[in-house]
Design a protein around this motif. Sequence first.
Motif, PDB file in Angstrom:
ATOM      1  N   PHE A   1      -4.963   1.172  -7.282  1.00  0.00           N
ATOM      2  CA  PHE A   1      -5.270   2.578  -6.963  1.00  0.00           C
ATOM      3  C   PHE A   1      -4.842   2.910  -5.536  1.00  0.00           C
ATOM      4  O   PHE A   1      -4.137   3.887  -5.290  1.00  0.00           O
ATOM      5  CB  PHE A   1      -6.763   2.867  -7.130  1.00  0.00           C
ATOM      6  N   ALA A   2      -5.259   2.064  -4.610  1.00  0.00           N
ATOM      7  CA  ALA A   2      -4.965   2.357  -3.198  1.00  0.00           C
ATOM      8  C   ALA A   2      -3.466   2.437  -2.953  1.00  0.00           C
ATOM      9  O   ALA A   2      -2.970   3.385  -2.329  1.00  0.00           O
ATOM     10  CB  ALA A   2      -5.600   1.282  -2.312  1.00  0.00           C
ATOM     11  N   ASP A   3      -2.739   1.479  -3.485  1.00  0.00           N
ATOM     12  CA  ASP A   3      -1.285   1.473  -3.260  1.00  0.00           C
ATOM     13  C   ASP A   3      -0.606   2.659  -3.948  1.00  0.00           C
ATOM     14  O   ASP A   3       0.326   3.261  -3.397  1.00  0.00           O
ATOM     15  CB  ASP A   3      -0.688   0.149  -3.752  1.00  0.00           C
ATOM     16  N   ALA A   4      -1.109   3.017  -5.120  1.00  0.00           N
ATOM     17  CA  ALA A   4      -0.519   4.175  -5.819  1.00  0.00           C
ATOM     18  C   ALA A   4      -0.787   5.460  -5.037  1.00  0.00           C
ATOM     19  O   ALA A   4       0.089   6.333  -4.920  1.00  0.00           O
ATOM     20  CB  ALA A   4      -1.095   4.278  -7.229  1.00  0.00           C
ATOM     21  N   LEU A   5      -1.977   5.555  -4.468  1.00  0.00           N
ATOM     22  CA  LEU A   5      -2.295   6.763  -3.706  1.00  0.00           C
ATOM     23  C   LEU A   5      -1.466   6.824  -2.431  1.00  0.00           C
ATOM     24  O   LEU A   5      -0.988   7.897  -2.040  1.00  0.00           O
ATOM     25  CB  LEU A   5      -3.784   6.802  -3.382  1.00  0.00           C
ATOM     26  N   ILE A   6      -1.266   5.693  -1.814  1.00  0.00           N
ATOM     27  CA  ILE A   6      -0.427   5.649  -0.615  1.00  0.00           C
ATOM     28  C   ILE A   6       0.984   6.115  -0.955  1.00  0.00           C
ATOM     29  O   ILE A   6       1.576   6.949  -0.264  1.00  0.00           O
ATOM     30  CB  ILE A   6      -0.414   4.222  -0.020  1.00  0.00           C
ATOM     31  N   ALA A   7       1.491   5.643  -2.106  1.00  0.00           N
ATOM     32  CA  ALA A   7       2.852   6.036  -2.521  1.00  0.00           C
ATOM     33  C   ALA A   7       2.934   7.542  -2.731  1.00  0.00           C
ATOM     34  O   ALA A   7       3.897   8.197  -2.314  1.00  0.00           O
ATOM     35  CB  ALA A   7       3.240   5.294  -3.800  1.00  0.00           C
TER      36      ALA A   7
ATOM     37  N   GLU B   1      -1.147   2.089 -16.263  1.00  0.00           N
ATOM     38  CA  GLU B   1      -1.653   3.422 -16.599  1.00  0.00           C
ATOM     39  C   GLU B   1      -2.353   4.039 -15.385  1.00  0.00           C
ATOM     40  O   GLU B   1      -2.266   5.246 -15.143  1.00  0.00           O
ATOM     41  CB  GLU B   1      -2.623   3.320 -17.775  1.00  0.00           C
ATOM     42  N   LEU B   2      -3.041   3.223 -14.615  1.00  0.00           N
ATOM     43  CA  LEU B   2      -3.730   3.746 -13.431  1.00  0.00           C
ATOM     44  C   LEU B   2      -2.728   4.357 -12.458  1.00  0.00           C
ATOM     45  O   LEU B   2      -2.971   5.437 -11.897  1.00  0.00           O
ATOM     46  CB  LEU B   2      -4.531   2.637 -12.756  1.00  0.00           C
TER      47      LEU B   2
ATOM     48  N   PRO C   1       3.231  -5.376 -15.738  1.00  0.00           N
ATOM     49  CA  PRO C   1       4.120  -4.945 -14.641  1.00  0.00           C
ATOM     50  C   PRO C   1       3.809  -3.518 -14.213  1.00  0.00           C
ATOM     51  O   PRO C   1       3.509  -2.666 -15.050  1.00  0.00           O
ATOM     52  CB  PRO C   1       5.515  -5.040 -15.269  1.00  0.00           C
ATOM     53  N   LEU C   2       3.855  -3.282 -12.925  1.00  0.00           N
ATOM     54  CA  LEU C   2       3.532  -1.939 -12.418  1.00  0.00           C
ATOM     55  C   LEU C   2       4.805  -1.112 -12.321  1.00  0.00           C
ATOM     56  O   LEU C   2       5.868  -1.619 -11.968  1.00  0.00           O
ATOM     57  CB  LEU C   2       2.883  -2.049 -11.041  1.00  0.00           C
ATOM     58  N   PRO C   3       4.712   0.184 -12.641  1.00  0.00           N
ATOM     59  CA  PRO C   3       5.882   1.062 -12.484  1.00  0.00           C
ATOM     60  C   PRO C   3       6.216   1.215 -11.007  1.00  0.00           C
ATOM     61  O   PRO C   3       5.320   1.136 -10.157  1.00  0.00           O
ATOM     62  CB  PRO C   3       5.404   2.385 -13.089  1.00  0.00           C
ATOM     63  N   ILE C   4       7.461   1.438 -10.721  1.00  0.00           N
ATOM     64  CA  ILE C   4       7.859   1.652  -9.315  1.00  0.00           C
ATOM     65  C   ILE C   4       7.132   2.882  -8.797  1.00  0.00           C
ATOM     66  O   ILE C   4       6.622   2.930  -7.692  1.00  0.00           O
ATOM     67  CB  ILE C   4       9.394   1.864  -9.227  1.00  0.00           C
TER      68      ILE C   4
END
Length: 629
Positions: free
Chosen positions: A297-303, A428-429, A457-460
């Motif tokens: 979550f944190a990394d996705a929000l940063i992105a 999905e998150l 695997p996480l999406p870019i």
Amino acid sequence: MGFSFANDVATPLLDQVFVPDDLKSMDQAALCRLAQELRGETLRVVSETGGHLGSSLGVIELTVAIHASFSAPHDTIIWDVSHQCYPHKILTGRRDRMRSLRKKDGLSGFTRRGESPFDPFGAAHSSTSISAGLGFATARDLKGEDGHVVCIIGDGAMSAGMAFEAMNNAGASGRPLIVILNDNDMSISASTGALNRHLSDVRRKAGTNVGNVFENFGFDYRGPVDGHDLDVLVPLLAELRDEKDGPILLHVITRKGAGYAPAEAAEDKYHGVNPFDVTTGKQNKAEAKALSYTRVFADALIAEAETDDRIVAITAAMAAGTGVDRFGAAFPDRTFDVGIAEQHAVTFAAGLAASGMKPFCAIYSTFLQRAYDQIVHDVALQQLPVRFAIDRAGLVGADGPTHAGAFDILYLANLPGFTVMAASDEAELVHMVATAAAHDHGPIAFRYPRGEGTGVPLPIRGEVLPIGRGRIIEQGGQIALLSFGTRLADCLKARRLLALEGISVTVADARFAKPLDTALLAELVDNHSMLVTIEEGATGGFGALVLHHLANCGMLDGRCAVRTLTLPDTFIAQASPEDMYEEAKLTARHIAAAARNGLTVARPNADIRRSARAGQQELPTRLHRAEDR
Ligand SMILES: Cc1ncc(C[n+]2csc(CCOP(=O)(O)OP(=O)(O)O)c2C)c(N)n1
Ligand SMILES: CC(=O)[C@@H](O)[C@H](O)COP(=O)(O)O
Ligand SMILES: [Mg+2]
């Protein structure tokens, strides 16, 4: 004050303590020795069990002094949050059970009424002790009884509005009540806010009569005193005990993690630890197999925030637990820790949203409960685009029922205009964070569990999901399993189990509890004999919304049997998350059993009904009838 302890310290005095009254015969020197033994015992226990160590070590002397000066359970001793209650439990007859702490069928990690008469009030959510204490004091007075009421509340817990509501009322009531403010200048992370600054001021100017916020609330303020000095604490508490003029606030200064160098040296003072090696302080941490949902979550929000400067993050004193600390390292000016103040956090976010910002309110599901009126009144009613990142959704394990994220689906998805999502895995998150960032026309929430992801695997980059659209993961025939959240993995396991019995199963990921994917629902109901919904939430959530929809569209009239699998209508005691989901009957074998049992009673399925309606058209081959199996 220095502390000496050794891991193998003998406990001759502690061995004589079965109830607090056993302390009454001890002189000061014995009480000091007892505190040393109690610190060693607390360390030994938590090194084996894990748990909330720092706060417990910080109140060793305070716990001894309280139980030496008061007579529990006749006197009411209430611990706020009660994560610091381990020494209290050791001194109140539970020493022999401490190694069951936070385990299945073991002691709770917090005070719990059903566990002991020495736990007059359960806790775990912060800032409730003064309200409850005033309740006990008022009942005492109305019944003409005697007895003291003592509430021990930390500086972090004191920052919550509820604590001030209680202070305001208690101060005006004039009732005898002792509030001990355990000020260690720490919350889980560093304390924040103006109250913290005021307390630092008071600590710094100790002895001078610095303008004191508590006296203005009608409390007789005493202190600050050293909360580790029994030679001060014991006579002072005895003095306060014998005064009965009204509410008193005693300000004690302690050190979180006191007496254990690795804890005192740690940034978080070992607030919450895994089992550890007492001699080195090294915690036993299993090798992570995947990133935690929190980290994803944190990394996705940063992105997202890197290309959208309207995105801001808000936490209510849970920066590390929610991953907002990672966001804060990247965007310090766009990160807000409001203290233990979930109600304020939500309406603060509403104000930000009303001003065109994109606030992500990262609050554990269980703690978000505290801000429900703000969610309804300040966010939903005004359709403000606040984003709710709901961590610890579902069952959380050792923290038990007080921390279960059981109710957010039902308490959010019943609100008009809310969009409610649940991530089935960490990929999905990432998409849901992107979807929330893009969703600017109303409130949106996404929920995800405590702990590690599946390793997918996480999406870019997150993709914006089509609102209200679910997805079919595996196509089958007789039974449809429609999952909302991370039980999807168990649904896929259940599908494999049922395939071994020749039962064909479709597995779908709902993604949204609101708005529902009604087209997907129609497809599943029309083409299967059995639809089972599965969610990590209490009854009244996703499954109920599906039933409402199907019933109101006349799609329950015998076409397809429907079952809803939810958390049970009970509070599940602490255990491992796996054991808790086993007790909740939400594991693969339970899902398979519910589907199988349902199928045996499924009425003729939609294709038969539909062909009757459509005048005997040829049935698509992939459709199966219950009686064909
Ligand atoms: C309503 C609520 N929000 C957040 C938490 C998480 N939480 C548990 S302990 C804690 C910090 C408490 O600080 P303090 O009262 O100073 O106690 P200390 O740990 O310093 O002894 C927080 C934020 C909670 N238990 N309840
Ligand atoms: C006592 C309290 O409420 C917190 O320390 C909580 O136990 C943290 O939970 P996590 O361990 O899931 O972050
Ligand atoms: Mg504190």
